[in-house]
Motif scaffolding. Structure first.
Motif, PDB file in Angstrom:
ATOM      1  N   UNK A 190       0.972  -1.143   0.188  1.00  0.00           N
ATOM      2  CA  UNK A 190      -0.157  -0.107  -0.356  1.00  0.00           C
ATOM      3  C   UNK A 190       1.409   1.194   0.000  1.00  0.00           C
ATOM      4  N   UNK A 191       1.764   0.936   0.704  1.00  0.00           N
ATOM      5  CA  UNK A 191       2.977   2.628   1.479  1.00  0.00           C
ATOM      6  C   UNK A 191       3.092   2.375   0.158  1.00  0.00           C
ATOM      7  N   UNK A 192       4.293   1.322  -0.949  1.00  0.00           N
ATOM      8  CA  UNK A 192       4.799   1.753  -2.280  1.00  0.00           C
ATOM      9  C   UNK A 192       3.810   2.161  -3.095  1.00  0.00           C
ATOM     10  N   UNK A 193       2.168   1.972  -3.248  1.00  0.00           N
ATOM     11  CA  UNK A 193       1.049   1.951  -4.262  1.00  0.00           C
ATOM     12  C   UNK A 193       1.316   4.207  -4.243  1.00  0.00           C
ATOM     13  N   UNK A 194       1.023   4.329  -3.029  1.00  0.00           N
ATOM     14  CA  UNK A 194       0.207   5.488  -2.726  1.00  0.00           C
ATOM     15  C   UNK A 194       1.797   6.450  -3.614  1.00  0.00           C
ATOM     16  N   UNK A 195       2.801   6.110  -3.410  1.00  0.00           N
ATOM     17  CA  UNK A 195       4.645   6.933  -4.041  1.00  0.00           C
ATOM     18  C   UNK A 195       5.081   6.304  -5.567  1.00  0.00           C
ATOM     19  N   UNK A 196       4.136   5.181  -5.824  1.00  0.00           N
ATOM     20  CA  UNK A 196       4.963   4.732  -7.140  1.00  0.00           C
ATOM     21  C   UNK A 196       4.696   6.001  -8.336  1.00  0.00           C
ATOM     22  N   UNK A 197       4.866   6.469  -9.322  1.00  0.00           N
ATOM     23  CA  UNK A 197       4.883   6.892 -10.602  1.00  0.00           C
ATOM     24  C   UNK A 197       5.287   6.048 -11.650  1.00  0.00           C
ATOM     25  N   UNK A 215       0.112  -0.316 -11.211  1.00  0.00           N
ATOM     26  CA  UNK A 215      -0.513  -0.916 -11.917  1.00  0.00           C
ATOM     27  C   UNK A 215      -0.462  -2.894 -11.136  1.00  0.00           C
ATOM     28  N   UNK A 216       1.218  -3.367 -11.161  1.00  0.00           N
ATOM     29  CA  UNK A 216       0.804  -4.310 -10.713  1.00  0.00           C
ATOM     30  C   UNK A 216       0.409  -4.031  -9.046  1.00  0.00           C
TER      31      UNK A 216
END
Length: 779
Positions: free
Chosen positions: A26-33, A38-39
């Motif tokens: 969840x933390x990675x998804x909130x910052x990933x550009x 999508x993964x």
């Protein structure tokens, strides 16, 4: 490989949970550009289908989430990696309880036929496993709450046998703790690193102390551990060779060559390849092939077993050293056998592939490595690439072996032959240091002269009386025997063949009349030896070719005149008797030298003639830091006289054991004035320096054959000691020593005062001569 998380209970509350992983995504998804988002969203969608995952998972229910475990593996592993090479698994935190793993991971640990732990894995005992789990727990706690750790938490499984190669494989265990949450049930005590170190004085009690300071039951650990195994077989194989290098004094003796070969097999991953190790050890610039060292070549070994002429493989080695290169024969062909005939030997033992690699240390060729196999399929590019990693280590090992060999040779030379003795080594060290510091070495300038000034000389000699006469007499008796055998052989030849050319048989008139051998000079003896040892054997060989019926007669002649035949009997008796004397004298002088060195450092040199002579130089310049006093001269002179008396007794007592009766004479030359000596680099020895001092050397060389004035009597006589001197004060001093040894029973009461005939360039010499008590009274 599921099991209860409590199987290794440490007191903490340890729970299997996917919540920490979900929060991490969840933390990675909130910052990933990037497109990765999508993964990440897909992963979260899959996990959200199981709302119960907010709570810990029991071991029994874990199998329900295999699809999610596979998704975790996919997200954490490179997507294009071959799963057969990925040793990966998910476990309950800090415990060896696995819930998911790749086939490669389970194949390492599990027996496919029985679905149980492999029996050839050397797992720790339950007690040790609990200790390892507790250690991993405190590493985690100390890192999270106190920002330091005890040790790494990697475990090496070091005894898994590869079923295909029958060699050990090594794996390093890595644990990823990113998806673990550690919480406490109460406030933790505050400690810094110094406080903990003060408590923990003994590392063996570390865990016990920590259990009291920070009890495990204060903690809850939730999440998953990601466990990976890394194949470190190659690294461990190289580590084995490194350890052998550290103990290279043993490897030089060949004790570890088997271990090196096993390590190399482990490195290349097959037991179907064998290795030859050949360090280039040189003696007098000639390569030494020593099969007893344990380091050998299969080619050389096969050549010796097949009685190939030494020159064949020595020439091959010499050519390779001149032009070192990598030689690779994946499948030895007929053309290659024609070009390198030695390869034919490999085919005789079934070897189909062969390679030879030169090894360099600091750009210098130190040896080579052979690689060979009977299974050419094992001989491939991958194998050759892997073995290259060992080249630097093997080169270092070979260099160490070469250095050790050279040091051993030098130690023997220093101990047995060279003039560079411990008492004077300091001066050579100084000269070498000055040579380096001054830059003279780079400019190839001479080394500074090495002098020892104002040293007192002592000279003594033990000579075998009439040694030249005795030696020549033995030679003549042997020649007599040789002519007898030759005469009998010629008679047998003539009775066997009646029709032969005039020059085929050595003419009887050409044979010297051995009845007059006693009258032969040294020059005539040499001519006779040439006739018997060169001309006659050549004639016999020619006769054997032209008249095969003479084979038995000529074979008998060569046997009787061979090295072990009758014709060397008298010379061997003389040599054995002389060797017994020289060995006994050398033993006395070695003990004498040790005694003198313990009193005051000095230069002591003994050298062999027909007997044994020795020089001693004593003075302050040899030991500048040790005070020198004049009473040392008297002590050394007394001991020199005593040892020569003991030598005379010993050689007399050996008489019954001599093969040929020999007697010794004993001589001392007294020179009361100090002289200068210098080291002659070209001759590797010390010599007197200065024109005045040369007089000492001149007298030394001429007195052994001197006669008593106005007589034909030799000064030196068996069973006596002759003491040559110039001044009456020297005689008076030695008379005192003689009287002391007479009281001890070493010398007899027959002291003579003698004048010596005038020698070339020397006059005014006098001598004392005294008998030795040849029946020893004291031990």
């Amino acid at each position: 490989m599921n099991g209860e998380s409590g199987a290794y209970s440490i007191g903490a509350d340890i729970r299997l949970s996917l919540n920490p992983f979900i929060r991490y995504i969840e933390k990675r998804a909130s910052t990933e550009k990037t497109a990765k988002i999508n993964f990440y969203r897909y992963i979260l969608e899959q996990f959200n289908q199981y709302p119960e995952l907010k709570d810990p998972i029991s071991t029994e229910e874990a199998k329900k989430y295999s699809a999610l475990f596979e998704l975790i593996y996919t997200s954490l592993s490179p997507i294009i990696n071959d799963e057969n090479q990925q040793f990966w698994a998910i476990s309950t935190p800090i415990t060896p309880c696995f819930h998911y793993g790749t086939n490669a991971f389970y194949n390492v640990l599990m027996d496919a036929t029985s679905c149980s732990i492999r029996t050839d894995i050397s797992l720790p005992s339950k007690k040790d496993m609990e200790k390892n789990v507790l250690s991993a727990f405190y590493n985690l706690v100390l890192e999270r709450f106190y920002n330091f750790s005890l040790t790494g938490n990697q475990v090496v499984v070091n005894s898994i046998i590869d079923p295909d190669t029958h060699l050990l494989k090594y794996y390093k265990l890595n644990v990823d703790t990113r998806f673990l949450e550690v919480t406490t049930k109460a406030k933790l005590p505050e400690y810094n690193l110094k406080d903990v170190k003060d408590y923990i004085q003994d590392e063996r009690n570390t865990l016990k102390i920590l259990s009291k300071l920070i009890p495990p039951d204060l903690f809850t650990v939730e999440g998953i551990s990601i466990v990976t195994l890394t194949d470190v077989t190659g690294e461990y194989a190289l580590e084995t060779i490194k350890n052998i290098i550290i103990e290279h004094s043993e490897s030089q003796k060949g004790h570890y060559t088997k271990s090196i070969a096993t390590a190399l097999k482990t490195l290349v991953g097959t037991d179907q390849i064998d290795f030859g190790l050949i360090p280039y050890i040189r003696l007098n610039n000639r390569l030494q092939i020593n099969e007893h060292s344990g380091f050998t070549s299969i080619l050389i070994q096969l050549a010796k077993e097949n009685d190939v002429d030494d020159a064949a493989y020595l020439d091959l080695i010499a050519d390779y050293i001149l032009n070192p290169r990598t030689l690779i024969f994946p499948e030895i062909s007929d053309d290659e056998r024609s070009k390198y005939p030695m390869l034919t030997l490999l085919g005789q033992v079934g070897v189909k592939s062969y390679a030879l690699f030169p090894l360099y240390y600091n750009a210098k060729l130190v040896g080579c490595l052979e690689l060979y196999t009977k299974d050419s399929s094992k001989f491939n590019g991958n194998t050759l690439t892997k073995i290259e990693a060992a080249f630097p280590l093997l080169a270092q090992l070979f260099q160490n072996i070469i250095i050790d060999f050279n040091n051993d040779i030098q130690d023997i030379i220093t101990d047995k032959f060279t003039a560079l003795q411990p008492a004077i080594q300091w001066r050579f060290h100084e000269a070498a240091y000055n040579y380096l510091q001054s830059g003279a070495r780079e400019r190839n300038l001479p080394v500074e002269p090495i002098f020892f000034r104002d040293v007192y000389p002592f000279y003594g000699a033990v000579d075998i009386r009439n040694s030249s006469i005795q030696r020549n007499s033995a030679i003549r008796r042997d020649l007599y025997s040789h002519f007898e055998i030759l005469e009998q052989t010629i008679k047998s030849i003539k009775s066997t063949i009646t029709l032969c050319k005039e020059n085929e048989i050595p003419h009887e008139e050409a044979i010297w009349n051995y009845k007059n051998l006693d009258e032969l000079s040294d020059r005539e003896i040499l001519k006779t030896e040439d006739y018997l040892q060169r001309q006659i054997p050549a004639a016999m060989d020619q006769l054997r070719v032209s008249h095969p019926e003479l084979e038995g007669i000529i074979k008998k002649y060569f046997k009787e005149t061979g090295v072990n035949g009758k014709i060397f009997e008298n010379r061997e008796k003389y040599e054995k008797s002389m060797q017994m004397i020289n060995l006994a004298v050398s033993r006395h002088l070695d003990e004498f030298n040790a005694e003198l060195q313990s009193i005051y450092p000095n230069y002591f040199e003994k050298f062999r003639t027909d007997g044994v002579e020795f020089d001693i130089y004593l003075g302050q310049s040899i030991a500048p830091k040790i005070p020198f006093t004049d009473d040392l001269l008297g002590s050394f002179r007394m001991k020199q006289l005593r040892v020569l008396a003991e030598v005379a007794q010993t050689t007399n007592n050996l008489g019954p054991y001599f093969s040929l009766p020999l007697e010794t004479t004993q001589l001392i030359f007294v020179y009361d004035k100090p002289i200068d000596v210098s080291f002659r680099i070209d001759e590797q020895r010390f010599d007197v320096e200065g024109s005045y001092n040369i007089r000492y050397q001149m007298v030394k060389k001429r007195i052994d054959k001197a006669h008593i004035k106005n007589t034909d009597e030799r000064l030196t006589q068996p069973g006596k000691i002759a003491i040559v001197y110039f001044n009456s004060s020297e005689a008076k001093e030695y008379v005192g020593y003689i009287k002391k040894l007479q009281k001890l029973g070493l010398l007899t009461n027959d002291l003579e005062y003698l004048e010596i005939e005038e020698l070339q360039g020397v006059e005014g010499l006098k001598a004392l001569r005294v008998g030795v008590s040849l029946k020893r009274i004291m031990n």
